[in-house]
Each structure stands twice: as structure tokens, then as C-alpha cells.
Scaffold this active site. Structure first.
Site, PDB file in Angstrom:
ATOM      1  N   GLY A 191      37.442  -1.582  30.793  1.00 34.13           N
ATOM      2  CA  GLY A 191      37.644  -2.310  29.857  1.00 34.13           C
ATOM      3  C   GLY A 191      38.906  -3.312  29.683  1.00 34.13           C
ATOM      4  O   GLY A 191      39.146  -4.303  28.962  1.00 34.13           O
ATOM      5  N   ASP A 192      40.017  -2.898  30.470  1.00 35.75           N
ATOM      6  CA  ASP A 192      41.112  -3.533  30.878  1.00 35.75           C
ATOM      7  C   ASP A 192      41.705  -3.310  32.022  1.00 35.75           C
ATOM      8  O   ASP A 192      42.779  -2.541  32.260  1.00 35.75           O
ATOM      9  CB  ASP A 192      42.103  -3.156  29.393  1.00 35.75           C
ATOM     10  CG  ASP A 192      43.432  -4.022  29.536  1.00 35.75           C
ATOM     11  OD1 ASP A 192      43.701  -4.814  30.583  1.00 35.75           O
ATOM     12  OD2 ASP A 192      44.329  -3.634  28.730  1.00 35.75           O
ATOM     13  N   ALA A 193      41.017  -3.803  33.214  1.00 32.93           N
ATOM     14  CA  ALA A 193      41.325  -3.685  34.592  1.00 32.93           C
ATOM     15  C   ALA A 193      42.453  -4.160  35.263  1.00 32.93           C
ATOM     16  O   ALA A 193      42.565  -4.216  36.266  1.00 32.93           O
ATOM     17  CB  ALA A 193      40.137  -3.382  35.447  1.00 32.93           C
TER      18      ALA A 193
END
Length: 267
Positions: A191-193
């Protein structure tokens, strides 16, 4: 500003001082919404306090739920405490081994860093069970939120990354986003790589992931598009393909372009 390690003095919220209880405390991260992360203590006993100001829109309770679910399958921070008051909200987690992939050590060795990010992301996607995941990060759900932001006139094309400036208008961008590519492979995405959210051990391998507040089921390219993009910001050009090679996949420019635009309009 973008999320980064603070470059100057930081006012420590009262609750962080109380939680530290005299232990050494330093700010290690600051995001564009005023959220702060502090390291408390040293060595194997270090903890991290993530604090967000009231009204920031950051839902730390959602992150706690995702961390506790993901911890059953992979290495993520263990939640020790959470709370909120009139000033803001916070969570306390136990420290993990390794350093962020944007630590100065890894910025001097980007080849090792991007391999760790790619291999670590693949391991995360392989470990988290889609069928058991209660969280949704699909393009369809995110596009609903983008349309709401657009209707409220909260999207300014002038703020978009230079790679996307050619699209020109919100209307054109929404037209592009309406045509969602068929999923290549559904996984539980981070989701926030972005690079900072992978931890890298002294041996150059991924030791865990942090900042999973948006974790949920989506096409794996929703993560890969952003992981590769962030190599530009953190290490310079030329590191996207090595990351994909470490993950074990060939570039898919259509999906990369789509998910980068969705990311930009979702902020």
C-alpha cells in the site's frame, strides 16, 4: 515537502515525551501531513512512536489493524500501544532489525538496496494470503475516492509529478483512470511500497516492512509501480529494472503508468 528524515529541530509532542520516560528520543521521519515518527531507546530495546496531529486525516487505528493481521504471516512491527488525545494519535511499535533502504549506507549502495526492495516485496506478496485478507486496496475502491476528491476540487494538476504533467487536466486523468487494466495477479499489497518502507539488514537482504496503513488486496502492479518510481527519487535514474528483476518480473509499462497516475491523484 515530501516525507523524509527531519532536517532541523523537531518539537516533540508531550505524549511522546511521556512514553519515552527518560529514554533517548529522536525524530527519524516526518511526512507531508505533519506526522512524525520517533525512535525511543537504543539497540535491541528500541521502540518507535508514530504520532499524527489531530485533523491530519491519517487513520492510525487502520494501520494497527493491518499490522496485527499481517504479523501472523510476515515480519512487520509488533504493536505495543496505541492511543489518542486532543492533540493527535499515536502507536508504539517494537523495533525491527535493519535500516531503512534510504539510510545513507544504502544510498551509497543502491544496487543492494533495490535488490532488497524487489526481493522483499516479492516475499511479502507471496506470504500474505489474499483469501484471508479483510482489507481492500483495489483500483476500483481507490478510484471512488479520487472521484470524490475531484468533485471537491481537491486535485491540482500543477502538483503532479513531472512524469504526469502531459496529461494536463483532472478530466483527462479521470478518463484514463476509468479504464482499469485487468489484474495481472491479485496479491495483498503493501500500500506504500516506496523505498523507505523496506528495512535492509547488514547482509543486504530485506528484514521487514513498515508503514502498512493502506495494506490491502490489489493487483501487484499497484505496489510495483510505486516501488520502482521511488527509486528515481531516492537513488536516481537506472534502478527500476534491477528492482523488477529482483522481484522476478518484466516491466509492464501500461500498468506502471496507470498505477502511478492513480497514486498521484489519491494523495
Amino acid at each position: 515537502m515530501i516525507a523524509a528524515a527531519p532536517q532541523g529541530p523537531v518539537d516533540i509532542p508531550r505524549i511522546v515525551t511521556e512514553l519515552a520516560a527518560g529514554r533517548p528520543t529522536r525524530a527519524v521521519w516526518e511526512n507531508e501531513l505533519g506526522g512524525l515518527t520517533f525512535q525511543v531507546g537504543l539497540g535491541d530495546q528500541r521502540q518507535f512512536v508514530k504520532w499524527t496531529p489531530a485533523g491530519s486525516g491519517i487513520d492510525l487505528a487502520a494501520e494497527v489493524a493491518r499490522l496485527r493481521w499481517a504479523a501472523k504471516f510476515t515480519v512487520v512491527p509488533r504493536v505495543l500501544d496505541q492511543g489518542a488525545d486532543e492533540a493527535g494519535a499515536w502507536i508504539v511499535t517494537h523495533g525491527l532489525p535493519g535500516r531503512t533502504a534510504v539510510d545513507d549506507r544504502w544510498k551509497r549502495d543502491p544496487g543492494t538496496a533495490v535488490r532488497a526492495i524487489g526481493a522483499g516485496l516479492r516475499a511479502l506478496h507471496d506470504a500474505l494470503p489474499v483469501a484471508d485478507c479483510p482489507f481492500d486496496w483495489s483500483a476500483e475502491k481507490r478510484l471512488e475516492a479520487v472521484r470524490s476528491r475531484a468533485a471537491a476540487d481537491r486535485i491540482d494538476p500543477a502538483d503532479w509529478h513531472e512524469d504526469l504533467q502531459h496529461i494536463g487536466t483532472v478530466e483527462r486523468a479521470l478518463g484514463v483512470l476509468t479504464d482499469i487494466p485487468p489484474a495481472d495477479e491479485l496479491v495483498v499489497c503493501h500500500g506504500d511500497a516506496c523505498a523507505p518502507n523496506t528495512l535492509v539488514g547488514d547482509d543486504g537482504t530485506c528484514t521487514g516492512h513498515v508503514d502498512l496503513g493502506a495494506l490491502g488486496v490489489a493487483d501487484r502492479w499497484a505496489d510495483l509501480a510505486i516501488a520502482t518510481w521511488s527509486t528515481q527519487w531516492n537513488y536516481g535514474p537506472g534502478w527500476e529494472d534491477p528492482l523488477l528483476e529482483a522481484y522476478g518480473i518484466a516491466p509492464d509499462q501500461e500498468r506502471i503508468t496507470y498505477y502511478r497516475l492513480l497514486w498521484e491523484l489519491s494523495d
